[in-house]
Motif scaffolding. Structure first.
Motif, PDB file in Angstrom:
ATOM      1  N   TYR A  71       0.837  -1.208   0.000  1.00 19.24           N
ATOM      2  CA  TYR A  71       0.000   0.000   0.000  1.00 19.24           C
ATOM      3  C   TYR A  71       0.874   1.262   0.000  1.00 19.24           C
ATOM      4  CZ  TYR A  71      -3.249   3.595   1.474  1.00 19.24           C
ATOM      5  OH  TYR A  71      -3.980   4.751   1.550  1.00 19.24           O
ATOM      6  N   VAL A  72       1.907   1.285   0.853  1.00 19.29           N
ATOM      7  CA  VAL A  72       2.815   2.434   0.905  1.00 19.29           C
ATOM      8  C   VAL A  72       3.491   2.628  -0.451  1.00 19.29           C
ATOM      9  CG1 VAL A  72       4.931   3.356   1.939  1.00 19.29           C
ATOM     10  CG2 VAL A  72       3.181   2.321   3.393  1.00 19.29           C
ATOM     11  N   PHE A  73       3.978   1.549  -1.040  1.00 20.12           N
ATOM     12  CA  PHE A  73       4.629   1.658  -2.350  1.00 20.12           C
ATOM     13  C   PHE A  73       3.665   2.192  -3.408  1.00 20.12           C
ATOM     14  CE2 PHE A  73       8.032  -1.824  -1.432  1.00 20.12           C
ATOM     15  CZ  PHE A  73       8.741  -0.924  -0.671  1.00 20.12           C
ATOM     16  N   ALA A  74       2.404   1.777  -3.347  1.00 15.68           N
ATOM     17  CA  ALA A  74       1.408   2.271  -4.305  1.00 15.68           C
ATOM     18  C   ALA A  74       1.176   3.768  -4.109  1.00 15.68           C
ATOM     19  CB  ALA A  74       0.104   1.499  -4.152  1.00 15.68           C
ATOM     20  N   GLU A  75       1.143   4.223  -2.879  1.00 13.99           N
ATOM     21  CA  GLU A  75       0.971   5.649  -2.598  1.00 13.99           C
ATOM     22  C   GLU A  75       2.170   6.458  -3.087  1.00 13.99           C
ATOM     23  OE1 GLU A  75      -1.665   7.520  -0.859  1.00 13.99           O
ATOM     24  OE2 GLU A  75      -2.647   5.751  -1.695  1.00 13.99           O
TER      25      GLU A  75
END
Length: 94
Positions: A71-75
């Motif tokens: 999720y962090v990488f997608a953000e």
């Protein structure tokens, strides 16, 4: 042992958001088997610096495959000025 220093460069208007994203994954990451260190620092309120230590590549791969990390990488795709600078450090045998 794998030591990593990651320099993360959010867009100025996304700095607080990115800091919050990482802060929220500190505790679960520290509970992962094989995680020995996972700390967040800031540099000049423009750069986020993660200092990490994992027991093995397998432990690091496990970390990268967690939903909260994905999720962090997608953000990051929308929040960063440039790609993170990832420095893997190898211990020097003396």
């Amino acid at each position: 042992m794998i030591d990593i220093v990651a320099f993360i460069h959010p867009k100025p208007e996304k700095f607080a958001h990115c800091r919050t994203l990482i802060t929220e994954i500190l505790a679960p990451t520290r509970l992962e088997k094989g995680c020995q260190r996972f700390e967040l620092f800031t540099e000049n309120n423009t750069t986020l610096v993660l200092v990490e230590t994992f027991e093995s590549q397998e432990a690091l791969d496990f970390h990268y495959n967690q939903d909260y990390v994905k999720y962090v990488f997608a953000e990051y795709e929308f929040a960063l000025e440039k790609e993170p600078e990832i420095h893997k450090l190898m211990g020097v045998v003396s």
